[in-house]
Every structure is written in structure tokens, then in C-alpha cells.
Motif scaffolding. Structure first.
Motif, PDB file in Angstrom:
ATOM      1  N   LEU A 151      20.550  11.640  22.177  1.00 11.53           N
ATOM      2  CA  LEU A 151      20.877  12.900  21.918  1.00 11.53           C
ATOM      3  C   LEU A 151      20.017  13.678  23.004  1.00 11.53           C
ATOM      4  CD1 LEU A 151      21.447  13.840  18.093  1.00 11.53           C
ATOM      5  CD2 LEU A 151      23.157  13.827  20.116  1.00 11.53           C
ATOM      6  N   GLU A 152      18.828  13.309  23.182  1.00 14.63           N
ATOM      7  CA  GLU A 152      17.956  14.149  23.920  1.00 14.63           C
ATOM      8  C   GLU A 152      18.448  13.626  25.280  1.00 14.63           C
ATOM      9  OE1 GLU A 152      14.962  16.240  23.730  1.00 14.63           O
ATOM     10  OE2 GLU A 152      16.264  16.689  21.970  1.00 14.63           O
ATOM     11  N   ARG A 153      18.579  12.362  25.680  1.00 14.54           N
ATOM     12  CA  ARG A 153      18.866  11.944  27.077  1.00 14.54           C
ATOM     13  C   ARG A 153      20.393  12.617  27.484  1.00 14.54           C
ATOM     14  NH1 ARG A 153      18.666   6.344  26.234  1.00 14.54           N
ATOM     15  NH2 ARG A 153      20.731   6.416  26.030  1.00 14.54           N
ATOM     16  N   ASP A 154      21.417  12.689  26.568  1.00  8.07           N
ATOM     17  CA  ASP A 154      22.625  13.328  26.998  1.00  8.07           C
ATOM     18  C   ASP A 154      22.539  14.730  27.073  1.00  8.07           C
ATOM     19  OD1 ASP A 154      23.703  10.732  26.623  1.00  8.07           O
ATOM     20  OD2 ASP A 154      24.508  11.153  24.522  1.00  8.07           O
ATOM     21  N   PHE A 155      21.806  15.493  26.228  1.00  9.44           N
ATOM     22  CA  PHE A 155      21.433  16.859  26.299  1.00  9.44           C
ATOM     23  C   PHE A 155      20.992  17.178  27.832  1.00  9.44           C
ATOM     24  CE2 PHE A 155      18.328  20.150  26.112  1.00  9.44           C
ATOM     25  CZ  PHE A 155      18.915  21.239  25.916  1.00  9.44           C
ATOM     26  N   LEU A 156      19.952  16.342  28.174  1.00  7.94           N
ATOM     27  CA  LEU A 156      19.391  16.637  29.558  1.00  7.94           C
ATOM     28  C   LEU A 156      20.293  16.341  30.500  1.00  7.94           C
ATOM     29  CD1 LEU A 156      15.468  15.274  29.679  1.00  7.94           C
ATOM     30  CD2 LEU A 156      16.577  17.630  30.058  1.00  7.94           C
ATOM     31  N   LEU A 157      21.199  15.205  30.549  1.00  3.92           N
ATOM     32  CA  LEU A 157      21.962  14.899  31.539  1.00  3.92           C
ATOM     33  C   LEU A 157      22.872  16.085  31.545  1.00  3.92           C
ATOM     34  CD1 LEU A 157      22.464  11.173  31.267  1.00  3.92           C
ATOM     35  CD2 LEU A 157      21.329  12.345  33.171  1.00  3.92           C
ATOM     36  N   GLU A 158      23.571  16.365  30.524  1.00  2.00           N
ATOM     37  CA  GLU A 158      24.792  17.337  30.373  1.00  2.00           C
ATOM     38  C   GLU A 158      24.226  18.567  30.943  1.00  2.00           C
ATOM     39  OE1 GLU A 158      27.124  19.204  26.881  1.00  2.00           O
ATOM     40  OE2 GLU A 158      26.711  17.012  26.633  1.00  2.00           O
ATOM     41  N   LYS A 159      22.792  19.015  30.497  1.00  2.00           N
ATOM     42  CA  LYS A 159      22.356  20.248  31.118  1.00  2.00           C
ATOM     43  C   LYS A 159      22.081  20.092  32.846  1.00  2.00           C
ATOM     44  CE  LYS A 159      19.593  23.844  30.145  1.00  2.00           C
ATOM     45  NZ  LYS A 159      20.007  24.975  29.418  1.00  2.00           N
ATOM     46  N   GLY A 217       9.245  21.577  23.984  1.00  2.00           N
ATOM     47  CA  GLY A 217       8.556  20.287  24.079  1.00  2.00           C
ATOM     48  C   GLY A 217       9.547  19.159  24.282  1.00  2.00           C
ATOM     49  N   ARG A 218      10.945  19.794  24.797  1.00  2.00           N
ATOM     50  CA  ARG A 218      11.904  18.726  25.172  1.00  2.00           C
ATOM     51  C   ARG A 218      11.887  18.271  26.442  1.00  2.00           C
ATOM     52  NH1 ARG A 218      17.515  21.477  22.341  1.00  2.00           N
ATOM     53  NH2 ARG A 218      18.171  19.239  22.513  1.00  2.00           N
ATOM     54  N   ILE A 219      11.189  18.945  27.289  1.00  2.00           N
ATOM     55  CA  ILE A 219      10.838  18.577  28.778  1.00  2.00           C
ATOM     56  C   ILE A 219       9.327  18.436  28.862  1.00  2.00           C
ATOM     57  CG2 ILE A 219      11.089  19.300  31.158  1.00  2.00           C
ATOM     58  CD1 ILE A 219      13.736  20.266  30.877  1.00  2.00           C
ATOM     59  N   VAL A 239      15.074  10.017  31.910  1.00  2.00           N
ATOM     60  CA  VAL A 239      13.870   9.251  31.276  1.00  2.00           C
ATOM     61  C   VAL A 239      13.325  10.112  30.515  1.00  2.00           C
ATOM     62  CG1 VAL A 239      12.237   7.795  31.703  1.00  2.00           C
ATOM     63  CG2 VAL A 239      13.989   7.842  33.386  1.00  2.00           C
ATOM     64  N   THR A 240      12.899   9.749  29.093  1.00  2.00           N
ATOM     65  CA  THR A 240      12.415  10.027  28.083  1.00  2.00           C
ATOM     66  C   THR A 240      11.192   9.692  27.716  1.00  2.00           C
ATOM     67  OG1 THR A 240      13.740   9.311  26.666  1.00  2.00           O
ATOM     68  CG2 THR A 240      14.248  11.416  27.262  1.00  2.00           C
ATOM     69  N   SER A 241      10.895   8.547  28.238  1.00  2.00           N
ATOM     70  CA  SER A 241       9.564   8.012  27.906  1.00  2.00           C
ATOM     71  C   SER A 241       8.967   7.349  29.008  1.00  2.00           C
ATOM     72  CB  SER A 241       9.777   6.689  26.740  1.00  2.00           C
ATOM     73  OG  SER A 241      10.188   5.687  27.429  1.00  2.00           O
ATOM     74  N   ALA A 242       7.603   7.219  28.762  1.00  2.00           N
ATOM     75  CA  ALA A 242       6.818   6.855  29.895  1.00  2.00           C
ATOM     76  C   ALA A 242       7.212   5.295  30.107  1.00  2.00           C
ATOM     77  CB  ALA A 242       5.480   6.906  29.460  1.00  2.00           C
ATOM     78  N   THR A 243       7.469   4.725  29.070  1.00  2.00           N
ATOM     79  CA  THR A 243       7.636   3.153  29.374  1.00  2.00           C
ATOM     80  C   THR A 243       8.978   2.800  29.967  1.00  2.00           C
ATOM     81  OG1 THR A 243       7.248   3.054  26.983  1.00  2.00           O
ATOM     82  CG2 THR A 243       7.660   0.999  27.875  1.00  2.00           C
TER      83      THR A 243
END
Lengths: 539, 162
Positions: free
Chosen positions: A42-50, A421-423, A443-447
């Protein structure tokens, strides 16, 4: 049923608990896993959509059908051989060497990649090289029972032979424009290596020749234009992902002899095997000199050093994305600090290009932001990778084969998302890696960042490499066959050449060089001959 | 072997706890990957620092889909088997195999590059220790006491006790 009863006979509740107690734990763990993925998706899609950035592949160039095109190559040196391989033509020596490398190291994919390359339906019909060894080397491999390839004494003989449809020019810089112009005026298609020209005057005459002969397809060899990450970057900029870009940093970082143009001198080179006068052309008449012949990039008489050889790549990479055109002002400085070997072009150089009226678009109060500086910083004495960075008010973009965008902690556009805290400004909000499975990821994680940066990145380079020069030549051939405009044609080449000449001039004169857009000319002081300054070997 | 072992209460609880903890870990890793369509082991395999040829083959275009699917299936099987106490000796052996793969792709051998990690390791790392723990679980099975396997054991025992 009777069996079932018997099965559970003697089973206490305690037994059941001991047998099946794992099930709720299993359910909990499974649920947690699904939930975690859902949340990060959801977070990833949210960012990509944004951000709505599209990792668009470059439009495929047209079919290579029809009669084979008859190609002539002028200059069969290091770059000439590379260009021939992108055309699908390799010398026997190279094929043997690569087969040997493959035997020694099964991971060496160069031969396999070459063999897998699509056929461009061309034949090499002519070769022009003033060094006998190279010309004969080409003939040995390409003049075969299946294909007639002739050696021509001069480029004019080849252009006017009537047996060539298109030429590829990979000569020293001072021959670029005269050869390209002669070919274009004869209606022959031209693929010309960068920099497009060696002098300011040539830049205009070549443009004029192209305008008068629109049927001859002209392309400048800036293969970066085919890189997918650059097309993705264009989309990101169109969507105003970065906000107003005020500074762009591009760099050259090299620390080896080859990178400093100390190319090998062929043992058979002599006045008997090299047509020295043909090499010199309009350059100052000096006695035969093997170093000048093989390492011509080190002298203004034949080459143009960092500004012509390497700045042009970086300038065109950015011009391809931003289309900012010719800078209004250019200042440059530098010196010969790492290779004091008799060369007269700088080996450390800094160029600042000013675009005071250019903006990529802002997110703050209107009229607050306008103008941009492009910095090119180069050294041939250190190879610490400084990369290319586009710095905007809202985000920074690291641009290479992969592309990463980091939100700026003080961004206007992303302020709320950073506060929520979403970005995280330390983690890219968008990353594009053409070798990754899905190709695009927020990308939402350091890994994930580690894998995108390390594992997949270099594998992409060393493993499944896309040869951008092949794509660039294919695009040129497609324009010849199917119509259309090459992505780096005469206008782009004109801008590249003028920008590079302004940098060379500023380095030599030590003054800010200005471009007058209205008259399309570099401003000279009264009595100043800019081309004479540019070519001057004494400065 | 299963029926011969007799543990005291503390031994049994400790072994079952160890089994559940490891099962939990495997299952969660498997589920995360199962529901993430863009997950792939490709990066991990291609950045292998040991037996690069083998891991490179596992990551090759023709193999990677099979490798990913098998990895996820194995992770989930091991997780379910250890958590539920069902075919736990198979689960522990497969789990050991998986862990040894992970260990060998990026072994903390002296002189080998260490990727990013949360600790410092020399020869021994947590993959190897988890594999050793699974070997203990294999040698001292508990699923016939706590786990679905108990149902089948009971079934055999029941007639003789009536």
C-alpha cells in the motif's frame, strides 16, 4: 465414523491441545506476514501513484528490412572497431580473442552478447583509414567471398564512389565536420562521433549543409540517448518530481593511462604506413609524430580534451532530459596537473554553465525560482565515482544506468509526507533499475535499496548488458529506412558543439563566455578571432 | 527412533519451544515472500561470494522462477511442519539444507566480503547456528508429544491401552 471414534478414544482435551496447539500460532504468523506485505505494498503503491513516474521503454526503431545498406567507415581505430561491432561486424582477431576469453572465463559474455545481437541488414562496402595496418586488418576480415569491401585512399573517393549509402565517421575531431559535410552534400547518410565539430565556424557550416540536404540522415554518436533510465528521468522531470532544479553536478573521474588518452602506439607505425599529410589536414604542419597520430586527443590541434571528448557526453545527457539548449554563460578553469607529458589540453577541468532563464518548474511561490547552473567537474587523476546529480528544491535525482530520487528534507512538495513519516529522505522515494524484475519500484526499505544498488546493478552491467551504441546506430539506420528524426540530430549536435566550444574558449581566455541567442553567436570582443583562440596550441 | 526418546518436562518444553521459534521464523519469511510479487532471490544469488557458478546458475533466467518458487515452498513447508509438529524430521532436514544454501552464498569466511549485517561474524553466523539448532530438533524429535504427529502415534497406541 466408528474408526474416528476409535481414533480419538482415549484422547483427552489435553491431548488435543498438545496435538493441534500449533495451529493458532501458524494462523497468527501467516496473518502477520500477509498484513506486512499488504501494508508495504500500500505504501509503495501510494508513493508510485503519487509520483506517477513511468519507466517507459524507448520507442522501438522500425524494421531493418529491404536491401542491405552499403556502409563505409572512415577511421578504423579504437572507436571505429567498436562501432563496427555494434553494426554486427567484428574482425577475425577480435572474435578469436573473445573466444579465448570465453574459454578462460565462462562468465565473459562479450562474444555471446555479440552473437545474440540482432542483424541490422547492412554490409561494409568501404573502408578508409590512413594507417595501412588498420585498413588491411579491416579488409582481411570484411573483404570476403560473401562481401566486397574496398579500401579507398581518401574519404572523398569513398563518398563519391557511388558504392556507399551511408558513412560512419570515427576520426580525430579536426576531421569530423569536413568529412560529414562532404558526405551530407553528396546525399550520403552520416553517423558522426562526438564532438560534432572542432571549430565554431564548422558548427554553422555543417548545420547549413544538413538543412540544405534534408534527405541525408545525420546523427551524432551520443548513444546515451538510448538509455532507458534517461527516458524515465525525462518523465520524472515532466511530472515536476524534483521541483525547481537549481544545480546539476556532472563529473568525469578517471585514473588510468587509457582514460588519459595514452593509447598504444602501434609498432608498425611509420611515415611509410601512415599518410601523415592526410592526418594533418588543416592542422599546423608538423613533422611525422607517432604520438600525435595515436594520442591526438592530447592536443588542441586535433582534439579538444575534456571539453570536447567528455564534457560533450555529460552535457548531452542533461540536454536530452531537460532540453535546456545552449548556456547563456560559460566559465571554465583547470590545468595540466596529472599528466605533464607534453600535452596541451587540460587533464583537470571545471566548467560552469549558466542558464539564468531556465526552470524545470517550481512548487513554491511563483517567480521565486528561476535559473540553473550545470557544473561539469573532471579529473584524470582520481576515479572516485561522483556520479551525476540533479538537485531540485523538492528532491535530488542520482542519474546513471539506474536512477534514484531522494526527497529533500526541506521540500515543499513532500513536507506533509515527510512529517507523517511516510517518506524518509534517506531512502529513495523512487528507484528505477532496468535489470530488476519489475523494473520499477518505490523503495521503502534499506534492504531493498541495498539489492537494487549492489546485486542487480553490477550484474546488469556485467551480465545482460544492453549495448546502447547498437540501439543508437539502429535508430539511425531506421530513420534512413523508415523515415523519422534521429534523437541526436543536427540541432542537438549544434547545441553540444557550441556548449563545448564555449567551455574550451573560457578555459583558454580565462573569461566568462556569453552566448547571444538572438544572433545565435558566441560574443567576441572587437578584433577577437575565437576559432584561432580555440585552436591555439600555445595556450 | 521417535518412540524411544523420553524427555523430562523441562527438556520437552525447551525442545518444543526451540522447534516453534524456528518454525515461526521460517513460516514468516515464506509468507512475506509468497505475498510479495516482486520478491526474488536473484540479487542474493548473483551477489554470492562463494560457489558463484552454482548460485549464478540458480539465478539464471531459465532457473530463477523455479528457484524462487522452490525457496518459498520449502520455507513454508519447514515453517508449517515445525510449528504444527507434522513430519518435523523432514521439515528440519529441508530447513538445514536451505540454511546451508544461504550460508554458502555469503559465508563469513576470513577474507570474504561481508555484506551489510547487523552483527560481526567470523566463520560462524546465525544461519549456521539455526542449522545446528535444526539438527538438534532432528535428533530429538518432539512432534509425537506436542504436534499433529501425536494423533498418529496415539492411533497406534490406543488399541493396546484398551
Amino acid at each position: 465414523m466408528a474408526e474416528d471414534k476409535k481414533l480419538f478414544k482415549g484422547f483427552s482435551r489435553r491431548d488435543l491441545l498438545k496435538s493441534l496447539g500449533g495451529i493458532p500460532i501458524l494462523g497468527a504468523v501467516w496473518f502477520a506476514g500477509v498484513n506486512h506485505d499488504k501494508k508495504s505494498k500500500l505504501e509503495r503503491d501510494f508513493l508510485l501513484e503519487k509520483l506517477n513516474i513511468k519507466a517507459t521503454p524507448p520507442p522501438e526503431s522500425g524494421p531493418m528490412s529491404g536491401e542491405p545498406l552499403r556502409i563505409g567507415v572512415i577511421g578504423f581505430g579504437i572507436r571505429g572497431e567498436q562501432l563496427m561491432r555494434s553494426l554486427g561486424l567484428a574482425t577475425n582477431e577480435w572474435l578469436e580473442e573473445m573466444a579465448e576469453n570465453e574459454r578462460k572465463n565462462p562468465n565473459d559474455m562479450r562474444l555471446a552478447d555479440f552473437k545474440a545481437q540482432e542483424s541490422l541488414n547492412v554490409k561494409l562496402s568501404g573502408i578508409c583509414d590512413i594507417f595501412d595496418v588498420r585498413a588491411e586488418n579491416a579488409l582481411r576480415s570484411f573483404n570476403t567471398n560473401d562481401n566486397t569491401c574496398k579500401r579507398y585512399d581518401t574519404y572523398l573517393d569513398m563518398i563519391h564512389s557511388g558504392e556507399i549509402d551511408a558513412v560512419i565517421i570515427a576520426t580525430p575531431d579536426h576531421w569530423h565536420a569536413p568529412m560529414a559535410q562532404a558526405a551530407i552534400e553528396a546525399g550520403i547518410h552520416v553517423y558522426l562521433e562526438k564532438p560534432m565539430t572542432h571549430t565554431i565556424a564548422e558548427t554553422y557550416t555543417l548545420r547549413e549543409a544538413c538543412r540544405k540536404n534534408p534527405k541525408a540522415v545525420f546523427a551524432v554518436g551520443h548513444q546515451h540517448r538510448q538509455t532507458q533510465s534517461f527516458l524515465t528521468a525525462m518523465d520524472a522531470l515532466e511530472k515536476n518530481t524534483l521541483g525547481h532544479v537549481s544545480l546539476i553536478m556532472t563529473t568525469t573521474n578517471r585514473n588510468d593511462d587509457n582514460g588519459a588518452w595514452q593509447y598504444d602506439i602501434h609498432p608498425e607505425a611509420s611515415p611509410e604506413t601512415i599518410d601523415w599529410n592526410a592526418f594533418l589536414g588543416t592542422a599546423p604542419q608538423v613533422p611525422f609524430n607517432v604520438e600525435h597520430f595515436f594520442r591526438w586527443r592530447k592536443w588542441w590541434a586535433y582534439g579538444s580534451g575534456l571539453s570536447g571528448d567528455l564534457l560533450t557526453h555529460d552535457y548531452d545527457r542533461i540536454n536530452c532530459i531537460l532540453k535546456m539548449g545552449i548556456p547563456k554563460y560559460v566559465t571554465a578553469s583547470g590545468g595540466i596537473y596529472t599528466h605533464r607529458d607534453g600535452r596541451n589540453v587540460p587533464d583537470v577541468m571545471h566548467v560552469n554553465m549558466e542558464f539564468p532563464e531556465f526552470s524545470t518548474g517550481g512548487t513554491q511561490r511563483e517567480s521565486k525560482e528561476n535559473g540553473m547552473t550545470l557544473v561539469y567537474s573532471a579529473t584524470l587523476g582520481n576515479q572516485f565515482e561522483r556520479g551525476t546529480v540533479l538537485m531540485g528544491h523538492d528532491a535530488s535525482m542520482k542519474l546513471g544506468n539506474t536512477l534514484s530520487i531522494y526527497a529533500d528534507p526541506r521540500s515543499t512538495k513532500y513536507r506533509d509526507l515527510i512529517e507523517e513519516g511516510r517518506i524518509d529522505p534517506n531512502v529513495p522515494i523512487f528507484q528505477y533499475d532496468p535489470s530488476a524484475v519489475s523494473g520499477v519500484d518505490a523503495v521503502t526499505s534499506a534492504t531493498a535499496k541495498y539489492f537494487a544498488d549492489k546485486g542487480l546493478l553490477w550484474t546488469y552491467r556485467d551480465g545482460k548488458r544492453v549495448d546502447s551504441t547498437f540501439l543508437h546506430i539502429r535508430e539511425w539506420l531506421s530513420c534512413i529506412r523508415n523515415g523519422g528524426e534521429p534523437s541526436c540530430g543536427i540541432q542537438e549536435g549544434f547545441e553540444e558543439a557550441i556548449a563545448a566550444h564555449m567551455a574550451g574558449l573560457s578555459y583558454k581566455i580565462g573569461r566568462k563566455i556569453a552566448w547571444d541567442e538572438a544572433s545565435e553567436s558566441i560574443i567576441a570582443l572587437p578584433g577577437e578571432d575565437l576559432d584561432a583562440i580555440l585552436l591555439n596550441n600555445e595556450v | 527412533m521417535n518412540d524411544k526418546l523420553n524427555f523430562n518436562q523441562i527438556q520437552l518444553v525447551s525442545l518444543v519451544l526451540l522447534r516453534i521459534l524456528i518454525g515461526w521464523h521460517f513460516l514468516y519469511e515464506g509468507v512475506i515472500k509468497l505475498y510479495n510479487p516482486s520478491w526474488t532471490a536473484k540479487g542474493y544469488l548473483l551477489s554470492a561470494t562463494y560457489m558463484e557458478g552454482f548460485f549464478g546458475w540458480l539465478a539464471s533466467d531459465s532457473m530463477i522462477a523455479v528457484t524462487d518458487t522452490l525457496n518459498i515452498a520449502a520455507l513454508i513447508f519447514v515453517g508449517v511442519s515445525l510449528l504444527l509438529g507434522f513430519k518435523s524430521s523432514w521439515g528440519s532436514l529441508i530447513g538445514i539444507g536451505l540454511l546451508l544454501f544461504y550460508y554458502l552464498a555469503h559465508p563469513p569466511f576470513p577474507g570474504y566480503p561481508l555484506g551489510p549485517s547487523e552483527g560481526s561474524y567470523w566463520i560462524i553466523n546465525k544461519n549456521l547456528i539455526e542449522a545446528a539448532a535444526l539438527f538438534v530438533i532432528f535428533l530429538f524429535p518432539t512432534s509425537s508429544f506436542v504436534g499433529i504427529d501425536r494423533l498418529f502415534v496415539k492411533k497406534e497406541i490406543t488399541p493396546s491401552t484398551t
